[in-house]
Design an enzyme around this catalytic site. Structure first.
Site, PDB file in Angstrom:
ATOM      1  N   GLY A  85      85.832   6.462  -7.156  1.00  0.00           N
ATOM      2  CA  GLY A  85      84.494   7.050  -7.300  1.00  0.00           C
ATOM      3  C   GLY A  85      84.238   7.449  -8.745  1.00  0.00           C
ATOM      4  O   GLY A  85      85.114   8.005  -9.400  1.00  0.00           O
TER       5      GLY A  85
ATOM      6  N   ARG B 190      86.586   0.054  -5.858  1.00  0.00           N
ATOM      7  CA  ARG B 190      87.801   0.342  -5.073  1.00  0.00           C
ATOM      8  C   ARG B 190      88.301  -1.020  -4.619  1.00  0.00           C
ATOM      9  O   ARG B 190      87.770  -1.599  -3.681  1.00  0.00           O
ATOM     10  CB  ARG B 190      87.457   1.254  -3.890  1.00  0.00           C
ATOM     11  CG  ARG B 190      87.008   2.650  -4.327  1.00  0.00           C
ATOM     12  CD  ARG B 190      86.954   3.621  -3.155  1.00  0.00           C
ATOM     13  NE  ARG B 190      86.730   4.980  -3.621  1.00  0.00           N
ATOM     14  CZ  ARG B 190      85.569   5.625  -3.525  1.00  0.00           C
ATOM     15  NH1 ARG B 190      84.537   5.043  -2.965  1.00  0.00           N
ATOM     16  NH2 ARG B 190      85.456   6.859  -3.978  1.00  0.00           N
TER      17      ARG B 190
ATOM     18  N   ASP C  97      93.386   9.805  -6.948  1.00  0.00           N
ATOM     19  CA  ASP C  97      94.715   9.493  -6.427  1.00  0.00           C
ATOM     20  C   ASP C  97      94.872   8.045  -5.968  1.00  0.00           C
ATOM     21  O   ASP C  97      95.942   7.457  -6.139  1.00  0.00           O
ATOM     22  CB  ASP C  97      95.172  10.503  -5.369  1.00  0.00           C
ATOM     23  CG  ASP C  97      94.284  10.512  -4.146  1.00  0.00           C
ATOM     24  OD1 ASP C  97      93.189   9.905  -4.204  1.00  0.00           O
ATOM     25  OD2 ASP C  97      94.682  11.124  -3.148  1.00  0.00           O
TER      26      ASP C  97
ATOM     27  N   THR D 246      87.765  12.583 -11.131  1.00  0.00           N
ATOM     28  CA  THR D 246      87.175  12.598  -9.791  1.00  0.00           C
ATOM     29  C   THR D 246      86.487  13.943  -9.622  1.00  0.00           C
ATOM     30  O   THR D 246      86.992  14.958 -10.120  1.00  0.00           O
ATOM     31  CB  THR D 246      88.228  12.427  -8.678  1.00  0.00           C
ATOM     32  OG1 THR D 246      87.651  12.847  -7.429  1.00  0.00           O
ATOM     33  CG2 THR D 246      89.485  13.241  -8.896  1.00  0.00           C
TER      34      THR D 246
ATOM     35  N   ASP E  20      86.414  15.547  -6.978  1.00  0.00           N
ATOM     36  CA  ASP E  20      87.062  16.286  -5.885  1.00  0.00           C
ATOM     37  C   ASP E  20      88.089  17.336  -6.325  1.00  0.00           C
ATOM     38  O   ASP E  20      88.427  18.228  -5.553  1.00  0.00           O
ATOM     39  CB  ASP E  20      87.761  15.314  -4.927  1.00  0.00           C
ATOM     40  CG  ASP E  20      86.805  14.318  -4.297  1.00  0.00           C
ATOM     41  OD1 ASP E  20      85.600  14.622  -4.229  1.00  0.00           O
ATOM     42  OD2 ASP E  20      87.255  13.234  -3.887  1.00  0.00           O
TER      43      ASP E  20
ATOM     44  N   ASP F 127      91.252  17.012  -6.622  1.00  0.00           N
ATOM     45  CA  ASP F 127      92.350  16.976  -5.658  1.00  0.00           C
ATOM     46  C   ASP F 127      93.616  16.323  -6.220  1.00  0.00           C
ATOM     47  O   ASP F 127      94.339  15.633  -5.506  1.00  0.00           O
ATOM     48  CB  ASP F 127      91.907  16.234  -4.383  1.00  0.00           C
ATOM     49  CG  ASP F 127      91.429  14.808  -4.664  1.00  0.00           C
ATOM     50  OD1 ASP F 127      91.246  14.466  -5.835  1.00  0.00           O
ATOM     51  OD2 ASP F 127      91.255  14.050  -3.700  1.00  0.00           O
TER      52      ASP F 127
ATOM     53  N   ARG G 292      67.997  27.951  -1.696  1.00  0.00           N
ATOM     54  CA  ARG G 292      67.942  29.394  -1.402  1.00  0.00           C
ATOM     55  C   ARG G 292      66.504  29.918  -1.490  1.00  0.00           C
ATOM     56  O   ARG G 292      66.083  30.749  -0.685  1.00  0.00           O
ATOM     57  CB  ARG G 292      68.848  30.151  -2.376  1.00  0.00           C
ATOM     58  CG  ARG G 292      68.793  31.651  -2.246  1.00  0.00           C
ATOM     59  CD  ARG G 292      69.527  32.145  -1.016  1.00  0.00           C
ATOM     60  NE  ARG G 292      70.949  32.277  -1.250  1.00  0.00           N
ATOM     61  CZ  ARG G 292      71.821  32.730  -0.344  1.00  0.00           C
ATOM     62  NH1 ARG G 292      71.394  33.071   0.859  1.00  0.00           N
ATOM     63  NH2 ARG G 292      73.092  32.804  -0.625  1.00  0.00           N
TER      64      ARG G 292
ATOM     65  N   ARG H  99      85.869  14.927  -0.133  1.00  0.00           N
ATOM     66  CA  ARG H  99      86.760  14.133   0.710  1.00  0.00           C
ATOM     67  C   ARG H  99      87.543  15.045   1.659  1.00  0.00           C
ATOM     68  O   ARG H  99      86.915  15.741   2.430  1.00  0.00           O
ATOM     69  CB  ARG H  99      87.717  13.285  -0.138  1.00  0.00           C
ATOM     70  CG  ARG H  99      88.162  12.014   0.576  1.00  0.00           C
ATOM     71  CD  ARG H  99      89.072  11.183  -0.301  1.00  0.00           C
ATOM     72  NE  ARG H  99      88.344  10.490  -1.338  1.00  0.00           N
ATOM     73  CZ  ARG H  99      87.722   9.330  -1.156  1.00  0.00           C
ATOM     74  NH1 ARG H  99      87.751   8.759   0.016  1.00  0.00           N
ATOM     75  NH2 ARG H  99      87.084   8.749  -2.144  1.00  0.00           N
TER      76      ARG H  99
HETATM   77  O1  F6P Z   1      86.181  10.854  -4.362  1.00  0.00           O
HETATM   78  C1  F6P Z   1      84.882  11.117  -4.750  1.00  0.00           C
HETATM   79  C2  F6P Z   1      83.938  11.061  -3.581  1.00  0.00           C
HETATM   80  O2  F6P Z   1      82.632  11.326  -4.052  1.00  0.00           O
HETATM   81  C3  F6P Z   1      84.282  11.964  -2.399  1.00  0.00           C
HETATM   82  O3  F6P Z   1      83.911  13.300  -2.622  1.00  0.00           O
HETATM   83  C4  F6P Z   1      83.553  11.297  -1.275  1.00  0.00           C
HETATM   84  O4  F6P Z   1      84.183  11.570  -0.045  1.00  0.00           O
HETATM   85  C5  F6P Z   1      83.665   9.836  -1.619  1.00  0.00           C
HETATM   86  O5  F6P Z   1      83.931   9.763  -3.009  1.00  0.00           O
HETATM   87  C6  F6P Z   1      82.438   9.013  -1.308  1.00  0.00           C
HETATM   88  O6  F6P Z   1      82.727   7.695  -1.564  1.00  0.00           O
HETATM   89  P1  F6P Z   1      81.622   6.543  -1.665  1.00  0.00           P
HETATM   90  O7  F6P Z   1      80.889   6.727  -2.948  1.00  0.00           O
HETATM   91  O8  F6P Z   1      82.413   5.298  -1.630  1.00  0.00           O
HETATM   92  O9  F6P Z   1      80.700   6.724  -0.500  1.00  0.00           O
END
Ligand code: F6P
Length: 324
Positions: free
Chosen positions: A11, A72, A103, A126, A128, A130, A155, A172
């Protein structure tokens, strides 16, 4: 080392361009050629390469997304795919590879590095957050700022109508985005995978919140939360059980991944990019460059991708106290 390649994978995240720029310019500074690989590992398999000089990366420090595009790649998970990638990279006389990604990207990078004894350095990119071995991944801070901006706006309307909003955020399988954005936006509740409070407790807390005189309620829901219900189902459940609430749902989606990177992400990406090039020059490989206690730090790729970076329990405590 005469030629280094750089790619972005998985991503996209705001600040990836700042990292590419840093790699390209650090290479020029140290008189090494730099090659950009397009569409991540897929571009490595297809030989989609372009030499990059310092002027090729002008003005991109402020741009979201990634000029190198990303993918990916399923093909890179196959031995044949990786063999083809290696063939292309050796034919192009590339001596080392810098992978900017999360990752999944590091897993591929590590496998490639081991299979062909090829020098690889990772840069965590990323939204995330993570990844082990860095307090911040590139893009996390920008995503948080984007989210709190959106939640602040929600809000306004929530308060005007005295409504409860379930707002789903990305992340994620982990709750770093939800927890930090939730605190930053003053959310009443934050639902994260790391701490499933359960539906009865959620109802109880929402009831209490209403009775305390609040005129709106924001519940931030991490996309990976473990309530077993998605935001729309949660909304129905609360409307059925707490009719005093007028409930709406907002899924922020991919807007969280876009936009101009924050200054924090630009500086982080710049530091990581330069350090990654310097690490290759020191003959290092199989490591990720991260930020620990505001210092550049190396972590083995194996460790960086092993499990998720633990959630900050202190932040959970703070959010509990502040949502009174
Ligand atoms: O890893 C980054 C992320 O944006 C996550 O937060 C999310 O779950 C995923 O990628 C979404 O992936 P895609 O863009 O392939 O829908």
């Amino acid at each position: 080392i005469r030629k280094i390649a750089v790619l972005t994978s998985g991503g996209d995240a705001p600040g990836m361009n700042a990292a590419i720029r840093a790699v390209v310019r650090a290479c020029a500074y140290y008189h090494i050629s730099c090659v950009g690989i397009f569409r991540g590992f897929q571009g490595m398999i297809e030989g989609d390469f372009k030499e990059l000089g310092p002027r090729d990366v002008k003005y991109i420090v402020s741009k979201g997304g990634t000029i190198l595009k990303t993918a990916r790649s399923e093909e890179f998970k196959t031995e044949a795919g990786r063999k083809q990638a290696y063939k292309n990279i050796t034919e192009a006389e590339i001596d080392a590879l810098i992978v900017i990604g999360g990752d999944g990207s590091f897993t591929g990078a590590l496998q490639f590095s081991k299979e062909f004894s090829f020098p690889v350095i990772g840069i965590p990119g990323t939204i995330d957050n993570d990844i082990n071995g860095t307090s911040h991944t590139i893009g996390f801070d920008t995503a948080l700022n984007t989210i709190i901006d959106a939640v602040d706006k929600i809000r306004d309307t929530a308060t005007s109508h005295k409504r409860l909003f379930f707002i789903e955020v990305m992340g994620r399988d982990v709750g770093h985005i939800a927890l930090n954005a939730g605190i930053g936006a003053g959310a009443e509740e934050i639902l994260i995978p790391e701490e499933n409070i359960g539906l009865p407790k959620l109802l109880e807390k929402l009831k209490k919140s209403k009775l305390s005189g609040k005129s709106s309620c924001i519940v931030i829901v991490a996309e990976g939360d473990k309530t077993g219900r998605n935001v729309f189902e949660l909304s129905e459940y609360v409307e059925e059980n707490l009719p005093e609430y007028d409930v709406r749902v907002s899924v922020l989606g991919h807007l969280q991944r876009g936009g101009s990177p924050s200054c924090f992400d630009r500086v982080l990406a710049s530091r990581l990019g330069v350090k990654a090039v310097e690490s290759i020059l020191e003959n290092k490989s199989g490591i990720m460059i991260g930020l620990i206690n505001d210092q550049m730090a190396e972590t083995k790729l194996e460790k960086a991708i092993k499990g998720e970076a633990p959630i900050d329990e202190e932040l959970i405590r703070i959010s509990e106290i502040l949502s009174i």
